[in-house]
Design an enzyme around this catalytic site. Structure first.
Site, PDB file in Angstrom:
ATOM      1  CG  ASN A   1      -2.007  -1.044   1.128  1.00 37.21           C
ATOM      2  OD1 ASN A   1      -2.394  -1.453   0.044  1.00 37.21           O
ATOM      3  ND2 ASN A   1      -2.489  -1.494   2.273  1.00 37.21           N
ATOM      4  CG  HIS A   2       2.540   3.189  -2.698  1.00 41.24           C
ATOM      5  ND1 HIS A   2       3.615   3.763  -3.338  1.00 41.24           N
ATOM      6  CD2 HIS A   2       2.792   1.855  -2.682  1.00 41.24           C
ATOM      7  CE1 HIS A   2       4.471   2.824  -3.705  1.00 41.24           C
ATOM      8  NE2 HIS A   2       3.984   1.656  -3.319  1.00 41.24           N
ATOM      9  CG  LEU A   3       0.932   8.098   2.046  1.00 39.40           C
ATOM     10  CD1 LEU A   3       1.692   9.401   2.226  1.00 39.40           C
ATOM     11  CD2 LEU A   3       0.043   7.827   3.252  1.00 39.40           C
TER      12      LEU A   3
END
Length: 204
Positions: A81-83
């Site tokens: 996951n990334h922002l």
């Protein structure tokens, strides 16, 4: 008596199908008895296909008993996951030095553990995304991408995976979830093979 669940390779002279719990090394992966993994190359591919499973995140992949997992099945864990609500999705902080403080006071999104119930069949090259729960008795079609929870005894397929149909009526599903045959002693499972391979759940 059936093959012991402690046997790594339950089929004679065939080392590309294993009872999965006997080869797992990661403490973040839990697998129930008799769940098998079948790979076209080597069963060692399974843990390599659990992607982005990082100790510092702490999420788990939990798989129940009597599941059937085909070659190429991939689990994408929370470490991927990334922002998504920031201006940039770029993970500046992992590159350190002057960018190290980029995540101060922030955290990457997480959807929790990924859970596969009991007696779940996951078809060839399916992908299961982080935080998904797949209910008991579900079937995941080949090459599906599962982005949402799958109800018990439901067949899903496609990208993203959508419900195709329920395997049984609501009443029959409720009965099967109460019976929980996968928790029976192996001697009872052996006696009930006719019902387990039949088409009438209420006979169990």
């Amino acid at each position: 008596m059936p093959t012991s669940p402690e046997t790594t390779f339950p089929l004679a002279n065939y080392d590309r199908l294993c009872f999965l719990k006997n080869i797992i090394k990661s403490p973040q992966i839990e697998v129930g008895e008799y769940t098998y993994y079948d790979d076209f190359e080597t069963v060692e591919n399974f843990e390599q296909n659990v992607r982005y499973l990082f100790e510092f995140i702490g999420d788990k992949l939990i798989i129940g008993k009597f599941c059937q997992i085909a070659s190429g099945v991939t689990f994408i864990m929370n470490g991927a996951n990334h922002l998504t609500d920031a201006v940039s999705t770029f993970p500046f902080a992992i590159f350190g030095e002057d960018w190290a403080p980029a995540m101060a006071g922030k955290s990457y999104p997480t959807k929790g553990d990924t859970t596969v119930g009991n007696d779940v069949w996951i078809g060839y090259n399916a992908t299961i995304m982080a935080g998904v729960t797949i209910g008991d008795g579900a079937i995941i079609g080949s090459k599906s991408v599962v982005t949402k929870d799958v109800p018990p005894y439901t067949i899903v397929g496609g990208n993203p995976a959508k419900v195709i149909r329920q395997r049984f009526s609501d009443a029959e599903i409720e009965h099967l979830l109460e019976v929980r045959w996968w928790d029976w002693p192996v001697e009872r499972i052996t006696r009930e093979l006719g019902g387990l391979t039949g088409r009438e759940p209420k006979k169990l």
